[in-house]
Scaffold this active site. Structure first.
Site, PDB file in Angstrom:
ATOM      1  N   ASP A 122     -14.123   0.002  -7.500  1.00 25.85           N
ATOM      2  CA  ASP A 122     -12.725   0.267  -7.843  1.00 25.85           C
ATOM      3  C   ASP A 122     -12.508   1.775  -7.905  1.00 25.85           C
ATOM      4  O   ASP A 122     -13.450   2.542  -8.152  1.00 25.85           O
ATOM      5  CB  ASP A 122     -12.380  -0.327  -9.213  1.00 25.85           C
ATOM      6  CG  ASP A 122     -12.061  -1.813  -9.130  1.00 25.85           C
ATOM      7  OD1 ASP A 122     -11.805  -2.294  -8.021  1.00 25.85           O
ATOM      8  OD2 ASP A 122     -12.077  -2.477 -10.184  1.00 25.85           O
TER       9      ASP A 122
ATOM     10  N   LYS B 121      -9.474  -0.200  -0.059  1.00 28.19           N
ATOM     11  CA  LYS B 121      -9.334  -0.060   1.388  1.00 28.19           C
ATOM     12  C   LYS B 121      -9.828  -1.277   2.159  1.00 28.19           C
ATOM     13  O   LYS B 121      -9.925  -1.248   3.382  1.00 28.19           O
ATOM     14  CB  LYS B 121     -10.063   1.201   1.853  1.00 28.19           C
ATOM     15  CG  LYS B 121      -9.449   2.489   1.304  1.00 28.19           C
ATOM     16  CD  LYS B 121     -10.163   3.721   1.810  1.00 28.19           C
ATOM     17  CE  LYS B 121      -9.518   4.990   1.250  1.00 28.19           C
ATOM     18  NZ  LYS B 121     -10.219   6.212   1.712  1.00 28.19           N
TER      19      LYS B 121
END
Length: 410
Positions: free
Chosen positions: A200, A222
């Site tokens: 994260d 992403k």
């Protein structure tokens, strides 16, 4: 004897008689390991420390409440001599020699036939550090070497790869509030052993730079989501890499189960038949206020603290928080993920009884080098956020505890 190095060996003492002479501090330090080894321990001493006496009372050892007498070591496999009587120590040592009992002397290492190494434990391995020769023995140095090795294995800075086949799976690791030193030692070790790390943005980023080159680091933000919701895509990535036989770490900020959606990931892994380990983390709800000098509880000020998510406003139909009830509490209120909603939250608390003068502190980037604290009240906090350009991640503390500790210079 002093000209030759000591021969290191591990003793299997389960069910075997071990005699300890003396019930003082030395015995108090050594007895727990002997008990853990399953030894049949006989303590011979007229007195004992309260901790040693408690071991006897619990039936973990047998205590003969008297001084040493010749013959006490006849049936022993191992002996620890630690009395304050030099003559008794010498006599017991001589008896041990006659009966070929390995004997440790706390008062005279040169006269002993065995030495106790400095020991530590890490993941099923015992690390024992022993001085090679009697001459120049330095217990503090051996203890320091032991500590360095154990700490390195625990925090992952000393990597000892497992050569046996590892069971693939996922570890949900709470990375703490941001300072890389605040991750647990188990979390750091699992990171060091990982093949894949899915991180994260709020996880301790500095730890990622320490990973070996072969470790694949994936930014969870992403991951291509496509037709999936973000969390579902992360779940699928965890399952996919684990099914490839890899050791996967899901590195999360704070604690996996404190607004971290860790249970959703655990449930998805369980449905896929993937083994999962959960490693708790230091939650920002307590650590960040503490780092800014704010205790969430304090004698005579706050006997409770409540942690809530502020990611949806009080008037949002999705909110599960009973804001009117929180306004009636007298303790500390800690709000996570609420920077952009703090104006509406403050209005709601005041509307249901909280004083507009209730102190508020906003701690941005807590525990990191970028940490800063902005103080306000419920009446002024919305404007303070705008004026000081407070941005997430920030922890908001509401209550009188804000004024207890020393304030940081602005």
């Amino acid at each position: 004897m002093a000209e030759h190095p000591a021969y290191p060996v591990g003793l299997r003492l389960t069910g075997r008689r071990v005699v300890v002479l003396g019930g003082g501090q030395v015995a108090q330090r050594r007895l727990p390991a002997l008990i853990a080894a399953g030894a049949d321990v006989l303590l011979v001493s007229p007195e004992a420390t309260p901790s040693v006496e408690a071991m006897a009372d619990a039936g973990e050892i047998t205590w003969a409440r008297r001084r040493y007498a010749d013959g006490d070591l006849a049936d022993a496999w191992y002996a620890l001599i630690a009395t304050s009587d030099p003559e008794a120590n010498a006599a017991a040592s001589a008896e041990a020699e006659r009966h070929r009992v390995w004997c440790v002397r706390s008062d005279d290492a040169d006269a002993a036939t065995a030495w106790t190494p400095a020991t530590g434990h890490s993941e099923g391995v015992t690390i024992a550090v022993l001085t090679t020769h009697a001459k120049g023995r330095d217990p503090r140095h051996t203890a320091a070497v032991r500590d360095a090795v154990v700490e390195g294995l625990r925090d992952g800075t000393l990597v000892a790869p497992h050569h046996r086949t590892r069971t693939p799976g996922v570890a949900l690791v709470g990375g703490g509030p941001g300072d890389p030193d605040l991750i647990t030692v188990r979390g750091r070790r699992l990171l060091a052993e990982a093949d894949v790390v899915i991180a994260d943005r709020l996880g301790p980023r500095d730890l990622l730079a320490e990973l070996p080159p072969h470790v694949e680091v994936i930014d969870a933000a992403k991951i291509p989501y496509g037709r999936y919701m973000a969390q579902e895509a992360i779940n699928n990535a965890l399952i996919e890499h684990a099914k490839q036989g890899k050791s996967v770490v899901r590195l999360k900020g704070g604690d996996p189960y404190v607004f971290g959606r860790g249970m959703e990931e655990l449930q998805a892994l369980a449905e896929a038949g993937i083994p999962c380990t959960v490693v708790p983390g230091v939650s920002s709800s307590v650590s960040v206020p503490g780092a800014a000098g704010i205790p969430v509880t304090h004698r005579g000020v706050a006997h409770e603290f409540t942690v809530v998510s502020g990611h949806v406003a009080p008037d949002d139909e999705r909110s599960l928080v009973d804001w009117p009830a929180l306004a009636r509490l007298t303790g500390t209120l800690v709000i996570l993920m609420g920077v952009d909603k703090i104006g509406k939250i403050a209005e709601t608390l005041v509307a249901h009884g909280k004083s507009p003068d209730t102190p508020v502190a906003l701690v941005q980037e807590g525990t990191t080098a970028a940490q800063r604290r902005v103080d306000a009240t419920l009446a002024t906090v919305a404007e303070a956020v705008r004026t000081h350009e407070v941005r997430p991640p920030a922890v908001i503390v509401v209550g009188e505890v804000v004024t207890v500790g020393p304030r940081e210079p602005e």
